[in-house]
Enzyme design. Structure first.
Site, PDB file in Angstrom:
ATOM      1  N   ARG A  99      39.262  73.521  49.416  1.00 44.53           N
ATOM      2  CA  ARG A  99      39.480  72.262  48.684  1.00 44.53           C
ATOM      3  C   ARG A  99      40.071  71.293  49.693  1.00 44.53           C
ATOM      4  NH1 ARG A  99      42.142  71.115  42.806  1.00 44.53           N
ATOM      5  NH2 ARG A  99      40.038  71.806  42.295  1.00 44.53           N
ATOM      6  N   HIS A 126      32.626  68.040  43.073  1.00 48.18           N
ATOM      7  CA  HIS A 126      33.375  69.166  42.515  1.00 48.18           C
ATOM      8  C   HIS A 126      32.357  70.121  41.877  1.00 48.18           C
ATOM      9  CE1 HIS A 126      36.557  71.566  41.199  1.00 48.18           C
ATOM     10  NE2 HIS A 126      37.190  70.782  40.361  1.00 48.18           N
ATOM     11  N   GLN A 129      33.337  73.106  39.366  1.00 47.04           N
ATOM     12  CA  GLN A 129      33.724  72.608  38.044  1.00 47.04           C
ATOM     13  C   GLN A 129      32.488  72.191  37.250  1.00 47.04           C
ATOM     14  OE1 GLN A 129      37.018  71.953  36.556  1.00 47.04           O
ATOM     15  NE2 GLN A 129      35.720  71.716  34.757  1.00 47.04           N
ATOM     16  N   ASP A 217      37.292  61.665  33.231  1.00 44.23           N
ATOM     17  CA  ASP A 217      38.223  62.229  34.218  1.00 44.23           C
ATOM     18  C   ASP A 217      39.293  61.169  34.468  1.00 44.23           C
ATOM     19  OD1 ASP A 217      39.370  63.864  36.178  1.00 44.23           O
ATOM     20  OD2 ASP A 217      37.782  63.559  37.659  1.00 44.23           O
ATOM     21  N   CYS A 257      37.614  67.806  32.906  1.00 46.88           N
ATOM     22  CA  CYS A 257      37.834  68.921  33.837  1.00 46.88           C
ATOM     23  C   CYS A 257      39.296  69.348  33.893  1.00 46.88           C
ATOM     24  CB  CYS A 257      37.325  68.547  35.220  1.00 46.88           C
ATOM     25  SG  CYS A 257      38.175  67.155  35.989  1.00 46.88           S
ATOM     26  N   ARG A 285      35.673  78.377  33.950  1.00 42.30           N
ATOM     27  CA  ARG A 285      35.820  78.320  35.418  1.00 42.30           C
ATOM     28  C   ARG A 285      35.869  79.733  35.993  1.00 42.30           C
ATOM     29  NH1 ARG A 285      37.838  74.012  38.009  1.00 42.30           N
ATOM     30  NH2 ARG A 285      36.915  75.109  39.748  1.00 42.30           N
TER      31      ARG A 285
END
Ligand code: CP
Ligand code: NVA
Length: 298
Positions: A99, A126, A129, A217, A257, A285
């Site tokens: 990440r 991402h 996700q 988001d 998310c 996830r």
């Protein structure tokens, strides 16, 4: 040949395989020793709860082990080049999850390293996700090609990966973003050229009209903390509340998310209400991460 998990757009038909495998993982249909002997390094240059935990729990469930590393306690925080780090970590570990900020850092690990690399979020995307979110939508509505999906807010990493997912899985996606916060033009162009059904509009109401799933988001992603005030202004009309959800299709679901800023991009009543499937997303996830780990090591 080494397999890397970098962008959903690169997956092609393999994306469907991952969706099916995530379902099997969720149903417990996997051998507990599948990744026995594998050691996965997790390099996190940004904060995480879900992504870190789902990889850590997932690799243990599959019989492997992991090591968690951040810049603060490694030489990454003292400017050791990522190209050198890549060559070192490849000699100890079987795979790396990263990440980070620019995707170019991840690409350097691929270039200089010699182990599979998994993208756990960059400024540009991402994919773990969003692939997991597609699995969540699929659980609710298995005919993905019949779906209308809306995105409200920032054209950020999540939005870019969702555009790629629309191309790969065939759902219709409409994104409502302020002009200065549009998604990546290159990602959009590539998806449209390949026949993806993606529209970019300004008005959240237009994006949500008749949508089966409404995604949003935060207004400021990790690394954009200093832009917070400017972003609060730019995104003031871009929030999901009951009124916006009432324009969506009957039975439409709200998706995020996480982490969420309730009272900013989403109202408390939508987040906590019956349309919200955000904690199913969070659970999935884990199942998708297990499918992704199996896939890169296969
Ligand atoms: N959604 C997500 O990636 O959460 P974390 O930042 O907690 O990993
Ligand atoms: N867009 C958000 C997602 C966090 C999971 C960020 O990058 O901070």
């Amino acid at each position: 040949m080494l397999k890397h998990f970098v962008r959903i757009g690169d997956l092609g038909k393999e994306a469907q395989v991952l969706l099916q495998r995530a379902g099997e993982m969720k149903a417990g249909r996997y051998p507990g020793e599948l990744l026995r002997g594998k050691i996965l390094l997790l390099i996190f240059e940004k904060a995480s709860t879900r992504t870190r935990l789902s990889f850590e729990v997932g690799i243990r469930r599959l019989g492997g082990q992991c090591i968690f590393m951040t810049p603060a306690e490694s030489q990454l925080g003292r400017s050791e080049p990522i190209a050198d780090t890549a060559r070192v970590i490849s000699r100890y570990n079987d795979g790396v999850v990263i990440r980070t900020f620019s995707e170019s850092r991840l690409r350097q690990i691929i270039e200089y390293g010699s182990i599979p690399v998994i993208n756990a979020l960059t400024d540009e995307g991402h994919p773990c996700q969003v692939l997991s979110d597609v699995f969540t939508m699929y659980e609710h509505r298995p005919d993905l090609t019949a779906l209308k999906v809306a995105w409200v807010g920032d054209g950020n990493n999540m939005a870019n990966s969702l555009i790629e997912a629309a191309g790969v899985f065939g759902f219709a996606l409409t994104l409502a973003c302020p002009e200065a916060y549009a998604p990546d033009a290159g990602v959009l162009e590539t998806t449209l050229k390949a026949g993806g059904r993606v529209r970019l509009v300004r008005d959240p109401a237009e994006a949500c009209a008749g949508a089966d799933f409404v995604h949003t988001d935060v207004w400021a992603s990790m690394g954009q903390e200093e832009e917070r005030l400017a972003r609060e202004k730019a995104f003031s009309g871009y929030y999901v509340d009951k009124k916006l959800m009432s324009l969506a299709a009957p039975g439409a679901c709200f998706m995020h998310c996480l982490p969420a800023h309730k009272g900013e991009e989403v109202s408390e009543d939508v987040f906590e209400g019956p349309a919200s499937i955000v904690f199913d997303q969070a659970e999935n996830r884990l199942h998708m991460q297990m499918a992704i780990m199996e896939w890169v090591f296969k």
